[in-house]
Design a protein around this motif. Structure first.
Motif, PDB file in Angstrom:
ATOM      1  N   HIS A  39       0.861  -1.178   0.000  1.00  0.00           N
ATOM      2  CA  HIS A  39       0.000   0.000   0.000  1.00  0.00           C
ATOM      3  C   HIS A  39       0.902   1.234   0.000  1.00  0.00           C
ATOM      4  O   HIS A  39       1.703   1.409   0.921  1.00  0.00           O
ATOM      5  N   GLU A  40       0.772   2.025  -1.058  1.00  0.00           N
ATOM      6  CA  GLU A  40       1.555   3.259  -1.189  1.00  0.00           C
ATOM      7  C   GLU A  40       3.054   3.011  -1.002  1.00  0.00           C
ATOM      8  O   GLU A  40       3.751   3.760  -0.316  1.00  0.00           O
ATOM      9  N   GLY A  41       3.554   1.919  -1.595  1.00  0.00           N
ATOM     10  CA  GLY A  41       4.975   1.611  -1.563  1.00  0.00           C
ATOM     11  C   GLY A  41       5.473   0.940  -0.299  1.00  0.00           C
ATOM     12  O   GLY A  41       6.649   0.612  -0.188  1.00  0.00           O
ATOM     13  N   LYS A  42       4.597   0.734   0.666  1.00  0.00           N
ATOM     14  CA  LYS A  42       4.995   0.092   1.919  1.00  0.00           C
ATOM     15  C   LYS A  42       4.356  -1.287   2.030  1.00  0.00           C
ATOM     16  O   LYS A  42       3.365  -1.576   1.373  1.00  0.00           O
ATOM     17  N   ASP A 118      -1.973  -6.135  -3.844  1.00  0.00           N
ATOM     18  CA  ASP A 118      -2.008  -4.689  -3.982  1.00  0.00           C
ATOM     19  C   ASP A 118      -3.294  -4.242  -3.304  1.00  0.00           C
ATOM     20  O   ASP A 118      -4.394  -4.547  -3.774  1.00  0.00           O
ATOM     21  N   TRP A 136       3.110  -0.309   8.754  1.00  0.00           N
ATOM     22  CA  TRP A 136       3.466  -0.176   7.341  1.00  0.00           C
ATOM     23  C   TRP A 136       4.967   0.058   7.288  1.00  0.00           C
ATOM     24  O   TRP A 136       5.479   0.979   7.913  1.00  0.00           O
ATOM     25  N   SER A 167       3.171  -2.324 -12.895  1.00  0.00           N
ATOM     26  CA  SER A 167       2.943  -0.871 -12.963  1.00  0.00           C
ATOM     27  C   SER A 167       3.559  -0.250 -14.211  1.00  0.00           C
ATOM     28  O   SER A 167       3.333   0.900 -14.485  1.00  0.00           O
TER      29      SER A 167
END
Length: 171
Positions: A39-42, A118, A136, A167
């Protein structure tokens, strides 16, 4: 990469082998499902009573597919939902384990399946199940948070690569 390591699980000498994208034909050999949730790169880590921080995961219930089990476990332990992609399996072999109990709950050779999630929904954390908290974590910090074997850390790299590929799709 098919790499094997030996681990001591409760006094049992167990060989673990990472099998990327390996298809398990006999689902009775699947002992558990796990995954890296992004989530959001974490990456989501959940604190499980008695085990410390780790990825969401657990056993497959009667009548569930491994995918359904992982989605359930991610929600029960981390209160997250999302889309998943299969990464592969860790083959757990007790063939060289002198303490193996053939009448126990685990097969001589079993598999732990791994997924990448994801996250599309993140609900408030409720502490209703076995997890006590969620955090996170930056991917490079995982080895300092999660106490696990080397293959688990290799799987992070594969999950990150899969995320970069998905992505960067063109068309």
């Amino acid at each position: 990469m098919h790499s094997s390591i030996y681990v001591d699980w409760g006094g049992h000498n167990v060989r673990l082998t990472w099998l990327p994208l390996h298809e398990i034909k006999d689902l009775k050999q699947v002992t558990s499902v796990h995954g890296y949730c992004f989530h959001e790169g974490k990456i989501l880590q959940v604190h499980i009573k008695g085990r410390g921080f780790n990825n969401p995961g657990g056993h497959v219930d009667e009548g569930e597919t491994p995918q359904e089990a992982f989605l359930r476990e991610a929600y029960e332990e981390g209160y997250v939902k999302g889309t998943i992609q299969y990464l592969g399996a860790i083959e757990v072999s007790h063939e060289e384990n002198p303490k193996f109990d053939s009448n126990g709950k685990y097969p001589l050779i079993g598999y732990q399946l791994y997924y990448r999630m994801d996250i599309t929904e993140c609900e408030p954390f409720k502490r209703e199940n076995e997890s006590t908290t969620r955090i996170w974590v930056e991917p490079e910090e995982i080895p300092y948070i999660m106490d696990d074997h080397a293959i688990a850390f290799h799987i992070i790299e594969e999950a990150l690569q899969l995320g970069r590929k998905s992505s960067c799709k063109i068309g």
